[in-house]
Design an enzyme around this catalytic site. Structure first.
Site, PDB file in Angstrom:
ATOM      1  N   HIS A   1       0.994  -1.053  -0.119  1.00  0.00           N
ATOM      2  CA  HIS A   1      -0.574  -0.190  -0.430  1.00  0.00           C
ATOM      3  C   HIS A   1       0.934   1.440   0.158  1.00  0.00           C
ATOM      4  O   HIS A   1       0.673   2.239  -0.227  1.00  0.00           O
ATOM      5  CB  HIS A   1      -0.671  -0.004   0.967  1.00  0.00           C
ATOM      6  CG  HIS A   1      -1.753  -1.047   1.265  1.00  0.00           C
ATOM      7  ND1 HIS A   1      -2.091  -1.933   2.929  1.00  0.00           N
ATOM      8  CD2 HIS A   1      -2.685  -1.113   0.723  1.00  0.00           C
ATOM      9  CE1 HIS A   1      -3.092  -2.993   2.333  1.00  0.00           C
ATOM     10  NE2 HIS A   1      -3.146  -2.682   1.126  1.00  0.00           N
TER      11      HIS A   1
ATOM     12  N   GLN B   1      -8.577  -7.401 -10.625  1.00  0.00           N
ATOM     13  CA  GLN B   1      -8.856  -6.153 -10.396  1.00  0.00           C
ATOM     14  C   GLN B   1      -8.665  -5.205 -11.469  1.00  0.00           C
ATOM     15  O   GLN B   1      -9.591  -4.810 -11.501  1.00  0.00           O
ATOM     16  CB  GLN B   1      -9.000  -6.236  -9.089  1.00  0.00           C
ATOM     17  CG  GLN B   1      -8.701  -4.517  -8.229  1.00  0.00           C
ATOM     18  CD  GLN B   1      -8.764  -4.728  -6.932  1.00  0.00           C
ATOM     19  OE1 GLN B   1      -9.441  -5.329  -5.629  1.00  0.00           O
ATOM     20  NE2 GLN B   1      -7.918  -4.166  -6.075  1.00  0.00           N
TER      21      GLN B   1
ATOM     22  N   SER C   1       0.992  -8.547   1.494  1.00  0.00           N
ATOM     23  CA  SER C   1      -1.014  -9.226   1.020  1.00  0.00           C
ATOM     24  C   SER C   1      -1.368  -9.166   3.074  1.00  0.00           C
ATOM     25  O   SER C   1      -0.606  -9.100   3.880  1.00  0.00           O
ATOM     26  CB  SER C   1      -1.209 -10.270   0.817  1.00  0.00           C
ATOM     27  OG  SER C   1      -2.900 -10.371   0.995  1.00  0.00           O
TER      28      SER C   1
ATOM     29  N   ARG D   1      -3.804 -10.188   4.802  1.00  0.00           N
ATOM     30  CA  ARG D   1      -3.945 -11.492   3.996  1.00  0.00           C
ATOM     31  C   ARG D   1      -2.998 -12.659   5.215  1.00  0.00           C
ATOM     32  O   ARG D   1      -3.107 -13.385   5.648  1.00  0.00           O
ATOM     33  CB  ARG D   1      -4.703 -12.525   3.516  1.00  0.00           C
ATOM     34  CG  ARG D   1      -6.372 -12.358   3.242  1.00  0.00           C
ATOM     35  CD  ARG D   1      -6.400 -13.044   1.880  1.00  0.00           C
ATOM     36  NE  ARG D   1      -7.600 -12.103   0.976  1.00  0.00           N
ATOM     37  CZ  ARG D   1      -9.523 -12.405   1.731  1.00  0.00           C
ATOM     38  NH1 ARG D   1      -9.055 -13.817   2.472  1.00  0.00           N
ATOM     39  NH2 ARG D   1     -10.269 -11.546   1.273  1.00  0.00           N
TER      40      ARG D   1
END
Ligand code: AMP
Length: 270
Positions: free
Chosen positions: A33, A149, A180, A182
Site C-alpha cells: 500500500h 481487479q 498482502s 491476509r
C-alpha cells in the site's frame, strides 16, 4: 493530515482540490500500500487514502469478519507518510441508500477469481464506482498484485469517469512472497511455505521461456505444487496480460495463481 469521517467532511475538504490522487485500500496497511501512496504523493498535488472494508466484495461472511483490521496503526503510518486526507467512511456514506448492484460481469470475464468468488468483482466495481463519484480524483493508484481487479477497474471505471488508473508493481518481501493484508493470518511456517511457492513459480517461469509445450508444462507444475507443498490450488493458469485470454506463450503473459494455505486464500501473478 485530515481525517474525513463522512461525505460532508469529504465535500468540504476537497472543494477546489485539483490533481487529486486516490489510493483505495481495505486497511491493515503494508509496504505494498505504501508504495502506491508514495507514488500518488509524488505525482499529484494532494493525496487521499480510503480505508474501507467493503462488505459487498466478500462472498463469505466469515472471510469478511476475520479480515485483519488495524485502524490505529494505519493512521500512524498515513500520518508519517504525510498523506493529505484519510477517508474512513461507513457503509451508508459509500452506498447511497437502497442502491442495488447493477453491474454484472459478462461470461468471458467470469474467469480466475471471478469464477471462484461469485459476486466479488461486482462488489469491487460497485465500491470503486461509488468512491470515484464522491471523491472525483484525477488519478487512482492500484496494485498489480490484484491484476484482475486492476484490469476490470481500468475497463469499467477509467473511461466512464475520465480518470487515469495508475498500475503499480507488486511489492514482495525478501522471500519473494507478495505482501498482502491476509499474510497476517498466516503463522511463520505458513508464511515460509507461501514464500517457497512464490520462488518456485518465479523460477519455473524462467525455465519455460523458450519451451514449446507450455500448456502441458503448466499442468505438470500445477500438480507438482499441489504435491510438494500440500496446497489446495483453485487456478494456475498462463494468461495474456492485455486481455486475460488463456495463452500458450510466455511473451506478454503472466502466470496467475489462487491457492489456500490452511483456509487462507492467497493470490499472486508472475
Ligand atoms: P487492499 O487493501 O488489499 O484492497 O489493497 C489496496 C490496494 O493495494 C490494491 O490496489 C492492491 O492491489 C494494492 N496492493 C496490495 N498488496 C500489494 C502489493 N504487495 N504490492 C503492490 N500493491 C499492492
Amino acid at each position: 493530515m485530515k481525517i474525513l469521517l463522512n461525505k460532508d467532511d469529504l465535500n468540504e475538504a476537497l472543494f477546489r482540490t485539483s490533481k487529486l490522487g486516490f489510493v483505495p485500500t481495505m486497511g491493515s496497511l503494508h509496504k505494498g500500500h505504501i508504495s502506491l501512496i508514495k507514488k500518488s504523493l509524488k505525482d499529484c498535488n494532494k493525496t487521499i487514502v480510503s480505508v474501507f472494508i467493503n462488505p459487498r466484495q466478500f462472498n463469505n461472511k466469515r472471510d469478511f469478519n476475520k479480515y485483519p483490521r488495524n485502524y490505529k496503526k494505519d493512521l500512524s503510518i498515513l500520518r508519517k507518510l504525510k498523506v493529505d486526507y484519510v477517508f474512513l467512511p461507513n457503509k451508508k456514506d459509500v452506498y447511497s441508500s437502497k442502491r442495488k448492484t447493477q453491474f454484472k460481469l459478462n461470461k468471458k470475464e467470469r474467469i480466475l477469481c471471478a469464477k471462484y468468488r461469485k459476486g466479488h468483482f461486482e462488489g469491487v466495481i460497485d465500491v470503486m464506482e461509488c468512491l470515484t463519484k464522491i471523491i472525483r480524483p484525477k488519478k487512482i493508484f492500484m496494485g498489480e498484485k490484484d491484476f484482475q481487479q486492476l484490469f476490470l477497474v481500468k475497463k469499467y471505471i477509467e473511461k466512464k469517469y475520465k480518470i487515469k488508473i495508475i498500475s503499480c508493481r507488486t511489492i514482495r518481501n525478501s522471500e519473494k512472497l507478495a505482501l498482502s493484508s491476509r499474510n497476517k493470518l498466516l503463522d511463520s511456517r505458513e508464511l515460509n511455505k507461501a514464500g517457497k511457492v512464490a520462488r518456485n513459480i518465479i523460477n519455473f517461469k524462467k525455465t519455460i521461456k523458450n519451451k514449446k509445450n507450455i500448456k502441458k508444462l503448466i499442468k505438470i507444475k500445477k500438480n507438482e505444487l499441489i504435491k510438494s507443498y500440500r496446497i489446495n490450488i483453485e487456478y494456475f493458469e498462463l494468461r495474456n496480460k492485455f486481455n486475460l485470454n488463456l495463452s500458450n506463450k510466455i511473451k506478454n503473459s503472466k502466470i496467475f495463481i489462487a491457492y489456500y494455505i490452511n483456509k487462507i486464500r492467497l493470490i499472486d501473478n508472475f
